[in-house]
Design a protein around this motif. Sequence first.
Motif, PDB file in Angstrom:
ATOM      1  N   ASN A 237      10.815   5.922 -15.949  1.00 19.59           N
ATOM      2  CA  ASN A 237      10.919   7.190 -15.220  1.00 19.59           C
ATOM      3  C   ASN A 237      12.020   7.137 -14.167  1.00 19.59           C
ATOM      4  OD1 ASN A 237       8.902   8.558 -16.589  1.00 19.59           O
ATOM      5  ND2 ASN A 237       7.312   7.807 -15.229  1.00 19.59           N
ATOM      6  N   PHE A 238      12.144   6.007 -13.488  1.00 15.51           N
ATOM      7  CA  PHE A 238      13.187   5.852 -12.469  1.00 15.51           C
ATOM      8  C   PHE A 238      14.572   6.061 -13.087  1.00 15.51           C
ATOM      9  CE2 PHE A 238      16.419   3.158 -10.555  1.00 15.51           C
ATOM     10  CZ  PHE A 238      16.426   3.641  -9.268  1.00 15.51           C
ATOM     11  N   TRP A 239      14.838   5.378 -14.207  1.00 12.93           N
ATOM     12  CA  TRP A 239      16.145   5.507 -14.850  1.00 12.93           C
ATOM     13  C   TRP A 239      16.374   6.929 -15.349  1.00 12.93           C
ATOM     14  CZ3 TRP A 239      19.606   2.391 -13.459  1.00 12.93           C
ATOM     15  CH2 TRP A 239      19.355   1.045 -13.249  1.00 12.93           C
ATOM     16  N   GLY A 240      15.318   7.584 -15.822  1.00  9.09           N
ATOM     17  CA  GLY A 240      15.441   8.973 -16.271  1.00  9.09           C
ATOM     18  C   GLY A 240      15.784   9.909 -15.117  1.00  9.09           C
ATOM     19  N   MET A 241      15.137   9.714 -13.987  1.00 14.20           N
ATOM     20  CA  MET A 241      15.434  10.558 -12.823  1.00 14.20           C
ATOM     21  C   MET A 241      16.829  10.275 -12.289  1.00 14.20           C
ATOM     22  SD  MET A 241      11.831  10.752 -10.752  1.00 14.20           S
ATOM     23  CE  MET A 241      11.402   9.012 -10.883  1.00 14.20           C
TER      24      MET A 241
ATOM     25  N   GLY B 197       0.799  -1.216   0.000  1.00 10.70           N
ATOM     26  CA  GLY B 197       0.000   0.000   0.000  1.00 10.70           C
ATOM     27  C   GLY B 197       0.836   1.272   0.000  1.00 10.70           C
ATOM     28  N   ASP B 198       2.160   1.133  -0.124  1.00  7.11           N
ATOM     29  CA  ASP B 198       3.031   2.305  -0.175  1.00  7.11           C
ATOM     30  C   ASP B 198       2.947   3.008  -1.525  1.00  7.11           C
ATOM     31  OD1 ASP B 198       3.929   1.755   2.398  1.00  7.11           O
ATOM     32  OD2 ASP B 198       5.634   0.586   1.695  1.00  7.11           O
ATOM     33  N   LEU B 199       2.613   2.262  -2.564  1.00  3.92           N
ATOM     34  CA  LEU B 199       2.476   2.804  -3.913  1.00  3.92           C
ATOM     35  C   LEU B 199       1.062   2.552  -4.415  1.00  3.92           C
ATOM     36  CD1 LEU B 199       5.803   1.442  -5.428  1.00  3.92           C
ATOM     37  CD2 LEU B 199       5.360   3.762  -4.645  1.00  3.92           C
ATOM     38  N   ARG B 200       0.637   3.351  -5.376  1.00  2.51           N
ATOM     39  CA  ARG B 200      -0.689   3.165  -5.966  1.00  2.51           C
ATOM     40  C   ARG B 200      -0.812   1.766  -6.556  1.00  2.51           C
ATOM     41  NH1 ARG B 200      -0.342   7.755 -10.020  1.00  2.51           N
ATOM     42  NH2 ARG B 200      -0.877   5.995 -11.321  1.00  2.51           N
ATOM     43  N   GLY B 201      -1.978   1.186  -6.454  1.00  7.91           N
ATOM     44  CA  GLY B 201      -2.218  -0.151  -6.981  1.00  7.91           C
ATOM     45  C   GLY B 201      -2.326  -0.193  -8.495  1.00  7.91           C
ATOM     46  N   ASP B 202      -2.596   0.950  -9.122  1.00  7.40           N
ATOM     47  CA  ASP B 202      -2.755   0.971 -10.574  1.00  7.40           C
ATOM     48  C   ASP B 202      -1.500   1.458 -11.296  1.00  7.40           C
ATOM     49  OD1 ASP B 202      -2.866   3.613  -9.772  1.00  7.40           O
ATOM     50  OD2 ASP B 202      -4.540   4.146 -11.076  1.00  7.40           O
ATOM     51  N   LEU B 203      -0.377   1.438 -10.603  1.00  5.20           N
ATOM     52  CA  LEU B 203       0.891   1.893 -11.181  1.00  5.20           C
ATOM     53  C   LEU B 203       1.305   0.981 -12.333  1.00  5.20           C
ATOM     54  CD1 LEU B 203       3.193   3.967 -10.607  1.00  5.20           C
ATOM     55  CD2 LEU B 203       4.295   2.158  -9.306  1.00  5.20           C
ATOM     56  N   GLU B 204       1.678   1.578 -13.446  1.00  6.74           N
ATOM     57  CA  GLU B 204       2.167   0.799 -14.589  1.00  6.74           C
ATOM     58  C   GLU B 204       3.668   0.590 -14.401  1.00  6.74           C
ATOM     59  OE1 GLU B 204       0.896   2.039 -18.480  1.00  6.74           O
ATOM     60  OE2 GLU B 204      -0.803   3.095 -17.596  1.00  6.74           O
ATOM     61  N   ILE B 205       4.081  -0.662 -14.355  1.00  4.05           N
ATOM     62  CA  ILE B 205       5.443  -1.017 -13.966  1.00  4.05           C
ATOM     63  C   ILE B 205       6.501  -0.504 -14.953  1.00  4.05           C
ATOM     64  CG2 ILE B 205       7.014  -2.936 -13.491  1.00  4.05           C
ATOM     65  CD1 ILE B 205       4.934  -2.527 -11.315  1.00  4.05           C
ATOM     66  N   MET B 206       6.371  -0.825 -16.227  1.00  3.17           N
ATOM     67  CA  MET B 206       7.432  -0.458 -17.179  1.00  3.17           C
ATOM     68  C   MET B 206       7.600   1.051 -17.329  1.00  3.17           C
ATOM     69  SD  MET B 206       8.837  -3.240 -17.575  1.00  3.17           S
ATOM     70  CE  MET B 206      10.119  -2.766 -18.713  1.00  3.17           C
ATOM     71  N   PRO B 207       6.531   1.845 -17.423  1.00  8.06           N
ATOM     72  CA  PRO B 207       6.736   3.294 -17.452  1.00  8.06           C
ATOM     73  C   PRO B 207       7.379   3.822 -16.162  1.00  8.06           C
ATOM     74  CG  PRO B 207       4.573   2.784 -18.311  1.00  8.06           C
ATOM     75  CD  PRO B 207       5.139   1.507 -17.731  1.00  8.06           C
ATOM     76  N   ALA B 208       7.039   3.198 -15.023  1.00 12.33           N
ATOM     77  CA  ALA B 208       7.640   3.628 -13.758  1.00 12.33           C
ATOM     78  C   ALA B 208       9.144   3.354 -13.745  1.00 12.33           C
ATOM     79  CB  ALA B 208       6.965   2.916 -12.585  1.00 12.33           C
ATOM     80  N   ILE B 209       9.550   2.210 -14.297  1.00 10.28           N
ATOM     81  CA  ILE B 209      10.977   1.884 -14.363  1.00 10.28           C
ATOM     82  C   ILE B 209      11.688   2.852 -15.311  1.00 10.28           C
ATOM     83  CG2 ILE B 209      12.647   0.156 -15.162  1.00 10.28           C
ATOM     84  CD1 ILE B 209      10.827  -1.942 -13.971  1.00 10.28           C
TER      85      ILE B 209
END
Length: 46
Positions: A37-41, A23-35
Amino acid sequence: MNQPLDQKNKRLISFLLSGMEKGDLRGDLEIMPAIFNFWGMLSGII
């Protein structure tokens, strides 16, 4: 810490899924776009 990129992405996927289950992250988070974004940041920090 010299892991192939694919192995690092698998660890990130595991981390994100764990956060979603807790429950720390939204349940509808899209995994590949999040990854992506992580590498971009991360590259922005460097």
